[in-house]
Design an enzyme around this catalytic site. Structure first.
Site, mmCIF file in Angstrom:
data_model
loop_
_atom_site.group_PDB
_atom_site.id
_atom_site.type_symbol
_atom_site.label_atom_id
_atom_site.label_comp_id
_atom_site.label_asym_id
_atom_site.label_seq_id
_atom_site.Cartn_x
_atom_site.Cartn_y
_atom_site.Cartn_z
ATOM 1 N N ASP A 1 -3.255 4.395 -2.060
ATOM 2 C CA ASP A 1 -4.232 4.859 -1.060
ATOM 3 C C ASP A 1 -4.060 6.308 -0.911
ATOM 4 O O ASP A 1 -3.569 7.004 0.054
ATOM 5 C CB ASP A 1 -3.810 4.198 0.279
ATOM 6 C CG ASP A 1 -4.629 4.425 1.368
ATOM 7 O OD1 ASP A 1 -5.984 4.762 1.141
ATOM 8 O OD2 ASP A 1 -4.375 4.238 2.665
ATOM 9 N N LYS B 1 0.896 -1.022 0.141
ATOM 10 C CA LYS B 1 0.036 -0.166 0.001
ATOM 11 C C LYS B 1 0.957 1.252 0.093
ATOM 12 O O LYS B 1 1.694 1.501 1.057
ATOM 13 C CB LYS B 1 -1.047 -0.254 1.051
ATOM 14 C CG LYS B 1 -1.920 1.344 0.883
ATOM 15 C CD LYS B 1 -2.686 1.146 2.373
ATOM 16 C CE LYS B 1 -2.370 1.768 3.575
ATOM 17 N NZ LYS B 1 -2.390 3.449 3.646
ATOM 18 N N LYS C 1 -7.205 8.031 -1.269
ATOM 19 C CA LYS C 1 -8.443 8.535 -0.837
ATOM 20 C C LYS C 1 -8.866 9.720 -1.568
ATOM 21 O O LYS C 1 -9.226 10.906 -0.897
ATOM 22 C CB LYS C 1 -8.306 8.683 0.770
ATOM 23 C CG LYS C 1 -7.940 7.776 1.452
ATOM 24 C CD LYS C 1 -8.134 7.894 2.756
ATOM 25 C CE LYS C 1 -7.772 6.659 3.915
ATOM 26 N NZ LYS C 1 -6.364 6.517 3.828
ATOM 27 N N ASP D 1 -13.007 14.986 -4.099
ATOM 28 C CA ASP D 1 -13.013 16.691 -5.000
ATOM 29 C C ASP D 1 -14.288 16.435 -5.807
ATOM 30 O O ASP D 1 -15.176 15.447 -5.689
ATOM 31 C CB ASP D 1 -11.930 16.571 -5.746
ATOM 32 C CG ASP D 1 -11.302 17.966 -6.187
ATOM 33 O OD1 ASP D 1 -12.110 18.809 -6.473
ATOM 34 O OD2 ASP D 1 -10.248 18.156 -5.621
ATOM 35 N N THR E 1 -11.339 4.073 10.069
ATOM 36 C CA THR E 1 -11.029 3.113 11.261
ATOM 37 C C THR E 1 -10.550 3.983 12.375
ATOM 38 O O THR E 1 -10.527 3.412 13.616
ATOM 39 C CB THR E 1 -10.421 1.961 11.009
ATOM 40 O OG1 THR E 1 -8.854 2.262 10.466
ATOM 41 C CG2 THR E 1 -10.999 1.034 10.344
HETATM 42 O O1 C5P Z 1 -0.122 1.189 11.162
HETATM 43 P P1 C5P Z 1 -1.580 0.782 10.814
HETATM 44 O O2 C5P Z 1 -1.652 -0.854 10.765
HETATM 45 O O3 C5P Z 1 -2.635 1.398 11.710
HETATM 46 O O4 C5P Z 1 -1.842 1.401 9.417
HETATM 47 C C1 C5P Z 1 -3.077 1.419 8.633
HETATM 48 C C2 C5P Z 1 -2.949 1.855 7.174
HETATM 49 O O5 C5P Z 1 -4.236 2.020 6.571
HETATM 50 C C3 C5P Z 1 -2.239 3.423 7.328
HETATM 51 O O6 C5P Z 1 -1.669 3.584 6.285
HETATM 52 C C4 C5P Z 1 -3.759 4.272 6.916
HETATM 53 O O7 C5P Z 1 -3.515 5.537 6.399
HETATM 54 C C5 C5P Z 1 -4.641 3.357 6.604
HETATM 55 N N1 C5P Z 1 -6.031 3.405 6.390
HETATM 56 C C6 C5P Z 1 -6.712 3.522 7.571
HETATM 57 N N2 C5P Z 1 -8.235 3.568 7.638
HETATM 58 C C7 C5P Z 1 -8.932 3.742 6.588
HETATM 59 C C8 C5P Z 1 -8.037 3.826 5.271
HETATM 60 C C9 C5P Z 1 -6.649 3.442 5.235
HETATM 61 O O8 C5P Z 1 -6.116 3.200 8.720
HETATM 62 N N3 C5P Z 1 -10.073 3.669 6.456
#
Ligand code: C5P
Length: 231
Positions: A59, A30, A61, A64, A118
Site C-alpha cells: 500500500d 497489507k 499509493k 508522480d 476514507t
Molecule cells: O487502523 P485502520 O483499520 O483504520 O487502518 C486502515 C488502513 O488502511 C491503514 O493502513 C491506512 O493507511 C489504510 N488506508 C486507508 N484509506 C485508504 C487507503 C488505505 O485507511 N483510502
C-alpha cells in the site's frame, strides 16, 4: 470477501510477531508506507517465509509523473507482491503507462487506485477536489477502469455504485472497517462494519487497529473471518 490485515505497528518486530500469530489464517497482509520505508523490501520475503500462502498488498499509493510511476511499478513487480496501488488523481496517462509497463511482466501484481481516502469527510475532500466525495470517487473509478486497472480503494459506501458503473468484476478494497461496530473511529470518517461491507459487495476489507490493538489479535481476526463466512 477477503480480509486484509494492515501491518501498521511501530516496529518490524511487532509486525512480524503479528504476522506469525496469523500464520494459520486465510488473510492478505497489507504492508504500508511506514513498514516499507522502515523495514525495506526484505519485509516481503520475511512475511512469505512465515507462510508462503500470505498474499501481500503493498500500500504505497504511488503519485508522480507517468514515467516515474511506471518505473516504480516495474520495480514493485519484482518484489513478489500480489497487489499494489496508485492514486487515481495521478491521471489516466500515468495509470495507463503503469499498466502498459506491467504488460510484459510474468504474473503481474493486481493494480488498484485510491479514489477518496476514507479519512476524508465531505468538507475536507471538497477543500482539495472541489467536488463531493461520491461524484469524484465515481469519476476516479471510471478513469481507473478505462486505464485498465483491476479495481479501486474506496469506502464501503461507494463500492456498489462503482461496480454498477464499471464492471461487476472491478474490485473494491475498502478500509475504514470497524468490524465489531463498537470501536473508535480514530482518524477514519466513513467507517462501516462487515455486514455493510458484504451488502455493498466489497471484495477486500482492510482492518488495522481493530486487530493489532486487540488484546488477542488472532481471536479478533478469527472472529472477523467467521463473520465473513456467515455471508
Ligand atoms: O487502523 P485502520 O483499520 O483504520 O487502518 C486502515 C488502513 O488502511 C491503514 O493502513 C491506512 O493507511 C489504510 N488506508 C486507508 N484509506 C485508504 C487507503 C488505505 O485507511 N483510502
Amino acid at each position: 470477501m477477503k480480509l486484509c490485515v494492515a501491518l501498521d505497528l511501530p516496529n518490524e518486530k511487532e509486525n512480524i510477531s503479528l504476522a506469525k500469530s496469523l500464520k494459520k489464517c486465510d488473510v492478505w497482509l497489507k504492508v504500508g508506507l511506514r513498514s516499507f520505508i522502515r523495514d525495506g523490501k526484505n519485509i516481503v520475503s520475511e512475511l512469505k517465509n512465515i507462510n508462503d500462502g500470505f498474499k501481500i498488498f503493498l500500500d504505497l499509493k504511488l503519485y508522480d509523473i507517468p514515467n516515474t510511476m511506471a518505473d516504480a511499478a516495474e520495480s514493485i513487480a519484482e518484489l513478489n507482491v500480489e497487489m499494489f496501488n496508485v492514486h487515481a488523481s495521478s491521471g489516466k496517462t500515468a495509470m495507463k503507462m503503469v499498466m502498459d509497463r506491467l504488460n510484459g511482466v510474468k504474473n503481474p501484481p493486481i493494480v488498484l487506485s485510491v479514489t477518496a481516502l476514507t479519512s476524508f469527510d465531505e468538507s475536507g475532500f471538497w477543500a482539495i477536489y472541489n467536488e463531493n466525495i461520491e461524484k469524484k470517487a465515481l469519476q476516479f473509478a471510471k478513469e481507473s477502469y478505462e486505464s485498465g486497472l483491476e479495481g479501486v480503494v474506496c469506502s464501503v459506501y461507494e463500492s456498489l455504485m462503482i461496480k454498477s458503473h464499471t464492471n461487476d468484476n472491478f474490485l473494491t478494497l475498502t478500509p475504514g472497517i470497524r468490524p465489531f461496530g463498537d470501536e473508535r473511529k480514530d482518524d477514519q470518517k466513513r467507517v462501516a462494519d462487515i455486514k455493510t461491507a458484504h451488502e455493498n459487495r466489497c471484495d477486500f476489507i482492510v482492518v488495522g487497529r481493530p486487530i493489532y490493538q486487540a488484546k488477542n489479535p488472532f481471536d479478533a481476526t478469527q472472529k472477523i473471518l467467521d463473520n465473513i463466512g456467515e455471508f
